[in-house]
Motif scaffolding. Structure first.
Motif, PDB file in Angstrom:
ATOM      1  N   HIS A   1       0.851  -1.191   0.000  1.00 33.52           N
ATOM      2  CA  HIS A   1       0.000   0.000   0.000  1.00 33.52           C
ATOM      3  C   HIS A   1       0.888   1.243   0.000  1.00 33.52           C
ATOM      4  CE1 HIS A   1      -3.126   2.863   0.917  1.00 33.52           C
ATOM      5  NE2 HIS A   1      -2.353   3.324   1.890  1.00 33.52           N
ATOM      6  N   THR A   2       0.572   2.177  -0.895  1.00 31.20           N
ATOM      7  CA  THR A   2       1.258   3.465  -0.910  1.00 31.20           C
ATOM      8  C   THR A   2       0.221   4.574  -0.963  1.00 31.20           C
ATOM      9  OG1 THR A   2       1.405   3.536  -3.327  1.00 31.20           O
ATOM     10  CG2 THR A   2       3.272   2.564  -2.159  1.00 31.20           C
ATOM     11  N   THR A   3       0.594   5.713  -0.447  1.00 29.20           N
ATOM     12  CA  THR A   3      -0.265   6.878  -0.596  1.00 29.20           C
ATOM     13  C   THR A   3      -0.090   7.403  -2.020  1.00 29.20           C
ATOM     14  OG1 THR A   3       1.440   8.458   0.071  1.00 29.20           O
ATOM     15  CG2 THR A   3       0.074   7.495   1.837  1.00 29.20           C
ATOM     16  N   TYR A   4      -0.952   8.322  -2.417  1.00 32.82           N
ATOM     17  CA  TYR A   4      -0.841   8.914  -3.753  1.00 32.82           C
ATOM     18  C   TYR A   4       0.534   9.563  -3.945  1.00 32.82           C
ATOM     19  CZ  TYR A   4      -1.433  12.117  -7.621  1.00 32.82           C
ATOM     20  OH  TYR A   4      -1.243  12.804  -8.788  1.00 32.82           O
ATOM     21  N   LYS A   5       0.965  10.312  -2.958  1.00 31.03           N
ATOM     22  CA  LYS A   5       2.252  11.006  -3.075  1.00 31.03           C
ATOM     23  C   LYS A   5       3.411  10.013  -3.138  1.00 31.03           C
ATOM     24  CE  LYS A   5       0.655  15.337  -1.106  1.00 31.03           C
ATOM     25  NZ  LYS A   5      -0.121  15.592  -2.273  1.00 31.03           N
ATOM     26  N   GLN A   6       3.366   8.972  -2.340  1.00 29.95           N
ATOM     27  CA  GLN A   6       4.409   7.956  -2.388  1.00 29.95           C
ATOM     28  C   GLN A   6       4.437   7.280  -3.758  1.00 29.95           C
ATOM     29  OE1 GLN A   6       3.296   5.505   0.926  1.00 29.95           O
ATOM     30  NE2 GLN A   6       4.436   6.745   2.391  1.00 29.95           N
ATOM     31  N   PHE A   7       3.268   6.987  -4.303  1.00 30.20           N
ATOM     32  CA  PHE A   7       3.199   6.372  -5.627  1.00 30.20           C
ATOM     33  C   PHE A   7       3.815   7.294  -6.672  1.00 30.20           C
ATOM     34  CE2 PHE A   7       1.344   5.410  -9.711  1.00 30.20           C
ATOM     35  CZ  PHE A   7       1.473   4.027  -9.778  1.00 30.20           C
ATOM     36  N   GLU A   8       3.495   8.572  -6.615  1.00 27.62           N
ATOM     37  CA  GLU A   8       4.035   9.526  -7.585  1.00 27.62           C
ATOM     38  C   GLU A   8       5.552   9.659  -7.455  1.00 27.62           C
ATOM     39  OE1 GLU A   8       2.614  11.031 -10.240  1.00 27.62           O
ATOM     40  OE2 GLU A   8       0.980   9.686  -9.728  1.00 27.62           O
ATOM     41  N   ILE A   9       6.065   9.590  -6.239  1.00 27.73           N
ATOM     42  CA  ILE A   9       7.511   9.629  -6.041  1.00 27.73           C
ATOM     43  C   ILE A   9       8.152   8.395  -6.686  1.00 27.73           C
ATOM     44  CG2 ILE A   9       9.337   9.423  -4.298  1.00 27.73           C
ATOM     45  CD1 ILE A   9       7.543  11.244  -2.507  1.00 27.73           C
ATOM     46  N   LEU A  10       7.597   7.214  -6.430  1.00 24.86           N
ATOM     47  CA  LEU A  10       8.134   5.994  -7.041  1.00 24.86           C
ATOM     48  C   LEU A  10       8.065   6.055  -8.566  1.00 24.86           C
ATOM     49  CD1 LEU A  10       6.766   3.135  -4.774  1.00 24.86           C
ATOM     50  CD2 LEU A  10       9.135   3.838  -5.075  1.00 24.86           C
ATOM     51  N   ARG A  11       6.945   6.525  -9.092  1.00 22.30           N
ATOM     52  CA  ARG A  11       6.780   6.628 -10.546  1.00 22.30           C
ATOM     53  C   ARG A  11       7.834   7.560 -11.136  1.00 22.30           C
ATOM     54  NH1 ARG A  11       5.080  10.107 -13.798  1.00 22.30           N
ATOM     55  NH2 ARG A  11       4.271  11.460 -12.170  1.00 22.30           N
ATOM     56  N   THR A  12       8.051   8.691 -10.494  1.00 22.88           N
ATOM     57  CA  THR A  12       9.036   9.666 -10.974  1.00 22.88           C
ATOM     58  C   THR A  12      10.439   9.071 -10.976  1.00 22.88           C
ATOM     59  OG1 THR A  12       7.694  11.494 -10.171  1.00 22.88           O
ATOM     60  CG2 THR A  12      10.026  11.948 -10.545  1.00 22.88           C
ATOM     61  N   LEU A  13      10.797   8.385  -9.896  1.00 25.54           N
ATOM     62  CA  LEU A  13      12.112   7.769  -9.819  1.00 25.54           C
ATOM     63  C   LEU A  13      12.264   6.656 -10.857  1.00 25.54           C
ATOM     64  CD1 LEU A  13      12.521   7.654  -5.944  1.00 25.54           C
ATOM     65  CD2 LEU A  13      13.687   9.196  -7.552  1.00 25.54           C
ATOM     66  N   ASP A  14      11.214   5.884 -11.056  1.00 28.04           N
ATOM     67  CA  ASP A  14      11.252   4.806 -12.040  1.00 28.04           C
ATOM     68  C   ASP A  14      11.422   5.360 -13.458  1.00 28.04           C
ATOM     69  OD1 ASP A  14      10.867   1.937 -12.763  1.00 28.04           O
ATOM     70  OD2 ASP A  14       9.187   2.829 -13.860  1.00 28.04           O
ATOM     71  N   GLU A  15      10.689   6.410 -13.763  1.00 27.46           N
ATOM     72  CA  GLU A  15      10.778   7.001 -15.104  1.00 27.46           C
ATOM     73  C   GLU A  15      12.155   7.600 -15.375  1.00 27.46           C
ATOM     74  OE1 GLU A  15       7.502   9.718 -15.399  1.00 27.46           O
ATOM     75  OE2 GLU A  15       6.070   8.101 -15.764  1.00 27.46           O
ATOM     76  N   ALA A  16      12.884   7.940 -14.326  1.00 26.43           N
ATOM     77  CA  ALA A  16      14.231   8.492 -14.494  1.00 26.43           C
ATOM     78  C   ALA A  16      15.222   7.410 -14.926  1.00 26.43           C
ATOM     79  CB  ALA A  16      14.698   9.149 -13.205  1.00 26.43           C
ATOM     80  N   GLY A  17      14.844   6.162 -14.765  1.00 26.75           N
ATOM     81  CA  GLY A  17      15.686   5.074 -15.243  1.00 26.75           C
ATOM     82  C   GLY A  17      17.065   5.017 -14.617  1.00 26.75           C
ATOM     83  N   GLY A  18      17.163   5.309 -13.337  1.00 24.32           N
ATOM     84  CA  GLY A  18      18.435   5.240 -12.643  1.00 24.32           C
ATOM     85  C   GLY A  18      19.208   6.549 -12.616  1.00 24.32           C
ATOM     86  N   ARG A  19      18.722   7.548 -13.345  1.00 23.88           N
ATOM     87  CA  ARG A  19      19.379   8.864 -13.300  1.00 23.88           C
ATOM     88  C   ARG A  19      19.009   9.578 -12.002  1.00 23.88           C
ATOM     89  NH1 ARG A  19      16.865   8.755 -18.169  1.00 23.88           N
ATOM     90  NH2 ARG A  19      15.437  10.379 -17.506  1.00 23.88           N
TER      91      ARG A  19
END
Length: 75
Positions: free
Chosen positions: A24-42
């Motif tokens: 379970h993640t909050t909306y903000k936690q999900f958005e943080i994970l999504r942003t980091l994932d989209e960065a592809g390790g950058r």
């Protein structure tokens, strides 16, 4: 659906799975994970993460992003 190591982020269903277990993640936690994932390790700046999670209204607490990331690490 993005899959990095043992973390799966499903942006259509808004779910996060770690090692086959849904977390379970909050909306903000999900958005943080999504942003980091989209960065592809950058490297991603705190300002960029904050913008993705909070939009144009910054959080009241300047350490909010760090607190969300700490909570995610515990999960």
């Amino acid at each position: 659906m993005a899959k990095r190591r043992r973390i799966e982020i499903d942006t259509e269903k808004f779910t996060v799975t770690v090692g086959g277990r849904q977390v379970h993640t909050t909306y903000k936690q999900f958005e943080i994970l999504r942003t980091l994932d989209e960065a592809g390790g950058r490297v991603v700046s705190r300002d960029s993460i904050e913008l993705s999670a909070y939009g144009s209204t910054p959080p009241d607490d300047p350490r909010a992003v760090y607190q969300h990331i700490a909570q995610l690490r515990r999960k």
